[in-house]
Design an enzyme around this catalytic site. Structure first.
Site, mmCIF file in Angstrom:
data_model
loop_
_atom_site.group_PDB
_atom_site.id
_atom_site.type_symbol
_atom_site.label_atom_id
_atom_site.label_comp_id
_atom_site.label_asym_id
_atom_site.label_seq_id
_atom_site.Cartn_x
_atom_site.Cartn_y
_atom_site.Cartn_z
ATOM 1 N N HIS A 332 0.508 1.654 42.904
ATOM 2 C CA HIS A 332 -0.063 0.560 43.677
ATOM 3 C C HIS A 332 0.510 0.611 45.083
ATOM 4 C CE1 HIS A 332 -0.785 -3.625 45.006
ATOM 5 N NE2 HIS A 332 -1.861 -3.529 44.249
ATOM 6 N N ASP A 391 -5.714 -2.429 37.075
ATOM 7 C CA ASP A 391 -6.943 -1.670 36.807
ATOM 8 C C ASP A 391 -6.792 -0.766 35.587
ATOM 9 O OD1 ASP A 391 -8.483 -2.615 39.046
ATOM 10 O OD2 ASP A 391 -7.189 -1.422 40.329
#
Length: 462
Positions: A332, A391
């Site tokens: 991320h 995700d």
């Protein structure tokens, strides 16, 4: 433009595109030479500070003495830890997304009466203008639901008696109507697409005023309108975790950027939708699902660590799947040790996997979550830790819910419209200026050459 004409000019466009691409290329080394923060991020992925917000906070580091070290990720909505928000949702039929919308917009958790009144307000707004579905959504349906959603938002401008007024009361009214109607615009857009492009039955359910946002999504999407309590609860948690993520994420920054020009709410939200549509932002979980589908075909034993690890290595080497050299769902821009949204969501995903009979798939996800950071660390130089992001799990959750892939990103938008609205209110309510960041020009100055003296050069000579 007709199809015939398009085919005739394609070679011309291809040649011009090569010229434009060459003229548009910036040498990456120049970013280091001039100390320009490419992508508005430093080498550790931290964003360049461009504004101040009171809405949410994203933490991935902590100070210990004079040092700043990585820590487990934290996400706060108006000062409340999002993990506490989810953890303290009552076990009964209470749904928290509407409570989070209230918190983000008004800065406080609602009382019971405030919450009841707010849910009624959203329910009253959850209806499209007369004939909007027929005249807008059903006319020339798009194969991409995010484009359908953006077109619908822009068209709602024409149905608003006061679309350009940017006073807080008018903008709040517009935002609440969009928040309430995003589920209808998304699901109806998909149903029409399925009917025209996949020859499916066209079933459009009216929203049920007694249901929450999560429940209404499932109610409007499924032909029989049925869903289990766990299905609705998981989707509600997913909406909570996606509702907001700081002012610097791409789509929220877009909201601030466009709002700073003084434009209308519909244009600002449509711009944010265009940002979220990108596969580097809202479409990331689709890549995760596709990657796992390929993995399940190529890995014979899903429990064999060696075989799974080899597949992950082949991913990094660009030998399998899309050959992009990436393990999707890992890493991320901000978080390193952990993504709090992924940590929170994982438990609900595990419960649903047991209800739906997906235990083997969930075990594979857990194995990849453990092995992938090791494979990445062994093979590549990384500046911070790598862990599963939200995700990594959200696409799997949607798959178990039987949601169509076409709606994965619109569901993200159904959640994030809450955060976008809060940030738009913040932008218009503060003494802000139009945003105009600086770019360094590296093109040298040249003397003008009359047309008769110009020489055509090839791409190799340019």
């Amino acid at each position: 433009m007709s199809e015939t004409n398009y085919s005739q000019i394609t070679p011309i466009i291809e040649d011009l595109a090569k010229k434009s691409q060459k003229a548009s290329y910036i040498n990456p080394e120049l970013y280091s030479t001039y100390n320009v923060k490419r992508g508005l991020r430093d080498i550790n992925g931290r964003g360049v500070l461009v504004g101040i917000t009171d809405i949410s906070e994203v933490n991935a580091t902590k100070r210990v003495g004079d040092a700043i070290i990585p820590c487990d990720g934290e996400l706060y909505y108006r000062g409340y830890n999002v993990q506490d928000i989810v953890r303290n949702q009552s076990a009964d039929n209470h749904f928290g997304f509407e409570e989070v919308i209230y918190l983000l917009l008004f800065g406080q958790l609602p009382t019971e009466k405030q919450f009841t009144d707010f849910k009624k307000l959203l329910s009253d707004y959850r209806s499209l203008p007369p004939n909007f579905t027929r005249d807008v959504i059903m006319k020339k349906p798009s194969q991409d639901m995010m484009n359908t959603l953006a077109r619908s938002v822009l068209t709602l401008y024409a149905y608003d008696a006061n679309p350009d007024q940017t006073s807080p009361v008018n903008v709040l009214r517009q935002c609440l109507q969009l928040i309430a109607n995003f589920p209808l615009l998304s699901v109806y857009g998909y149903q029409v697409y399925k009917h025209y492009y996949e020859n499916g039955s066209l079933i459009l359910h009216n929203p049920n005023p007694a249901l929450s946002t999560a429940e209404n999504i499932l109610h409007c999407l499924r032909a029989d309108s049925s869903f289990s309590p766990l299905e609705a609860k998981l989707l509600d948690v997913c909406l909570i975790l996606h509702a907001e993520h700081g002012g610097g994420n791409n789509s929220t920054f877009t909201t601030h950027l466009v709002s700073s020009s003084g434009t209308d709410t519909y244009s600002a939200i449509a711009a944010a939708l265009g940002s979220l549509k990108g596969p580097r932002h809202g479409g990331a979980n689709i890549k995760v699902i596709q990657m796992f589908a390929d993995m399940k075909k190529q890995v014979r034993d899903w429990t064999d660590e060696g075989e799974v690890k080899q597949y992950l290595s082949d991913l990094l080497d660009g030998k399998v799947f899309d050959k992009a050299g990436l393990i999707y769902g890992l890493g991320h821009a901000v978080y390193s040790i952990s993504d709090p949204r992924a940590i929170t969501f994982k438990g609900f995903v595990e419960k649903l996997s047991r209800e739906k009979g997906y235990e083997k798939e969930y075990a594979l996800y857990q194995l990849v979550a453990r092995l992938a950071p090791e494979v990445i660390a062994d093979r590549r130089k990384i500046y911070k830790g790598v862990s599963p992001n939200v995700d990594f799990y959200s696409g799997f959750a949607y798959q178990m819910l039987g949601l169509p892939v076409e709606l994965y990103t619109p569901i993200f938008a159904i959640a994030r419209i809450a955060g976008w609205s809060a940030h738009r209110m913040e932008e218009i309510s503060s003494d802000s200026k139009i945003m105009r960041p600086a770019y360094m020009t590296v093109q040298p100055h040249r003397d003008f050459v009359p047309m008769e003296d110009r020489e055509e050069t090839s791409l190799q000579e340019d």
